[in-house]
Design a protein around this motif. Sequence first.
Motif, short mmCIF file in Angstrom:
data_model
loop_
_atom_site.label_atom_id
_atom_site.label_comp_id
_atom_site.label_asym_id
_atom_site.label_seq_id
_atom_site.Cartn_x
_atom_site.Cartn_y
_atom_site.Cartn_z
N GLU A 23 -46.41 11.96 -23.25
CA GLU A 23 -45.84 12.87 -24.28
C GLU A 23 -44.30 12.43 -24.14
OE1 GLU A 23 -46.46 16.86 -23.79
OE2 GLU A 23 -48.47 16.73 -24.25
N GLY A 24 -43.76 12.44 -25.41
CA GLY A 24 -42.15 12.24 -25.75
C GLY A 24 -41.30 12.93 -24.94
N SER A 25 -41.54 14.39 -24.71
CA SER A 25 -40.75 15.06 -23.75
C SER A 25 -40.56 14.86 -22.63
CB SER A 25 -40.92 16.65 -24.09
OG SER A 25 -42.33 16.83 -23.93
N SER A 26 -41.85 14.58 -21.96
CA SER A 26 -42.19 14.03 -20.67
C SER A 26 -41.51 12.76 -20.45
CB SER A 26 -44.04 14.03 -20.15
OG SER A 26 -44.30 15.21 -20.62
N MET A 33 -34.33 12.20 -15.40
CA MET A 33 -34.11 12.28 -13.67
C MET A 33 -34.03 11.05 -12.95
SD MET A 33 -37.64 14.96 -13.39
CE MET A 33 -37.36 15.41 -11.92
N LEU A 34 -34.13 10.02 -13.73
CA LEU A 34 -33.88 8.71 -13.10
C LEU A 34 -32.42 8.47 -13.25
CD1 LEU A 34 -36.61 6.32 -14.81
CD2 LEU A 34 -36.44 7.16 -12.25
N LEU A 35 -31.78 8.97 -14.28
CA LEU A 35 -30.11 9.03 -14.36
C LEU A 35 -29.44 9.79 -13.12
CD1 LEU A 35 -29.81 9.30 -17.96
CD2 LEU A 35 -29.68 7.31 -16.78
N ASP A 36 -28.28 9.31 -13.00
CA ASP A 36 -27.40 10.14 -11.97
C ASP A 36 -27.16 11.45 -12.69
OD1 ASP A 36 -23.98 11.00 -11.77
OD2 ASP A 36 -24.93 10.07 -10.13
N GLU A 37 -26.69 12.51 -11.97
CA GLU A 37 -26.64 14.01 -12.54
C GLU A 37 -25.77 14.21 -13.56
OE1 GLU A 37 -26.42 16.43 -9.19
OE2 GLU A 37 -28.07 16.01 -8.03
N ARG A 53 -34.01 23.59 -23.32
CA ARG A 53 -35.21 24.42 -22.73
C ARG A 53 -36.48 23.67 -22.57
NH1 ARG A 53 -33.51 28.45 -26.55
NH2 ARG A 53 -31.82 29.73 -25.73
N GLN A 54 -36.81 22.81 -23.67
CA GLN A 54 -38.07 22.12 -23.42
C GLN A 54 -38.01 21.07 -22.60
OE1 GLN A 54 -39.37 20.37 -27.33
NE2 GLN A 54 -40.98 19.34 -26.39
N LEU A 55 -36.49 20.42 -22.45
CA LEU A 55 -36.46 19.30 -21.58
C LEU A 55 -36.50 19.73 -20.21
CD1 LEU A 55 -34.05 17.02 -23.26
CD2 LEU A 55 -36.48 16.20 -22.37
N ALA A 56 -35.89 20.98 -19.97
CA ALA A 56 -35.80 21.54 -18.50
C ALA A 56 -37.43 21.89 -17.84
CB ALA A 56 -34.82 22.74 -18.54
N LYS A 57 -38.08 22.41 -19.04
CA LYS A 57 -39.65 22.57 -18.50
C LYS A 57 -40.37 21.28 -18.41
CE LYS A 57 -43.72 24.90 -19.91
NZ LYS A 57 -44.71 23.72 -19.74
N SER A 58 -39.89 20.41 -18.88
CA SER A 58 -40.66 18.94 -18.85
C SER A 58 -40.27 18.43 -17.60
CB SER A 58 -40.43 18.00 -20.10
OG SER A 58 -40.92 18.58 -21.21
N MET A 59 -38.93 18.76 -17.22
CA MET A 59 -38.44 17.84 -16.09
C MET A 59 -38.95 18.68 -14.84
SD MET A 59 -34.35 17.79 -16.98
CE MET A 59 -33.66 16.76 -15.56
N PHE A 60 -39.34 19.89 -14.83
CA PHE A 60 -40.03 20.70 -13.58
C PHE A 60 -41.61 20.10 -13.64
CE2 PHE A 60 -36.80 24.02 -13.89
CZ PHE A 60 -36.31 24.01 -12.61
N ASP A 61 -41.94 19.98 -14.92
CA ASP A 61 -43.54 19.56 -15.00
C ASP A 61 -43.84 18.00 -14.58
OD1 ASP A 61 -44.13 21.93 -15.97
OD2 ASP A 61 -44.29 21.27 -18.19
N THR A 62 -42.76 17.15 -14.67
CA THR A 62 -42.81 15.83 -14.18
C THR A 62 -42.23 15.49 -12.84
OG1 THR A 62 -40.72 15.17 -15.65
CG2 THR A 62 -43.04 14.96 -16.64
N ALA A 63 -41.85 16.45 -12.04
CA ALA A 63 -41.09 16.20 -11.03
C ALA A 63 -41.81 15.21 -10.14
CB ALA A 63 -40.63 17.49 -10.15
N ASN A 64 -43.28 15.42 -10.16
CA ASN A 64 -44.15 14.34 -9.32
C ASN A 64 -44.74 13.41 -10.18
OD1 ASN A 64 -43.82 16.18 -6.74
ND2 ASN A 64 -45.03 17.66 -7.58
#
Length: 349
Positions: A23-26, A33-37, A53-64
Amino acid sequence: MPDLIDADIDTEIETPRARPAIEGSSAAAILLMLLDESEAATILKHLGPEEVRQLAKSMFDTANASEGQIGQALDQFVSESRNVSALAVGADARIRTVIHDAVGNVRADNILAAVAPQSSAASLEMLRWMDIDAISALLANEHPQVGALILSVLVPDVAARAVETLDEALQAELVLRAAQLTAVPAAAIEDLESVLASANIGGQRVAKRPIGGPGDVAKIMKKMPKQLSERTIRALKKQDKLLAQIIEEEMFIFENLRDLDAKSLGTVLRSVDAAQLAVALKGTDADMADRCLATMSKRASETIRDEMAEMTMVKRTDVDDAQKAIMQIVRQMAASGEIMIAGAGDDYV
């Protein structure tokens, strides 16, 4: 025979398995997450609250995320990047600099105000991030004209919640002023920027932009609890009856009949003249027509379908008039309690 079996196995191994598209947001979350903070934070600063908010949720969802998913995200980025022209990068700033250097600041401002894409000042975008209580305080303490501008640029449900705690007289005045807005000059937005000066946001000159009006106010009113919206409409009618009527019409348009349950919809349509309903339905889609006609008897439904089929060209104004007449019946029935139209803050059991 063994050769045939071996051939089948080789064919199986060589056939790649199609991977489901990410998905696009994922994909965006993986890239961040591949970028520098600090780089990721810089990108997020340019996005709106809901996007963050949507990206923050997707970042948690795609952490693994798996190696394959990371590869897909990078592939999508490369593919999309090919469609971005090199001219587009930083184009706005470069164009403005060139025009200012060519003709001077004053003439450049006049030219750019007429031809440049219109955009909101940074302070207007900042309002969308503010706490509801802070927005309510602004509305309560600033001049009503500034308050009306604030109200008009907010997301409707946020605006409705911010207005809810205000004094009744101020509620009516803010809604009235917001409904009367049509276009706002740069000077008015600069006044608002001075109100928000504590945030130290440097605004930019902006051309007049469409804002407010009955349509925007109607969206806000629909988000209010029913009792509050009805009380505000009554107060508006004392000051500007015609404007209040326009807002009422915008609050519940013909397409909103989809929101009524079948029983209520049937109650409404039994009170509508068949010829008038046929004209009204002529201007809507097949799904809406089917939903309305499904609440009627087979004979009545077939009669209206026949009338619609016999019509050739119908004036848009005739369709609008028919739909408005039906919505007037809806409002009357809602006021008398024959049907129920729930407000945003209403709960039923």
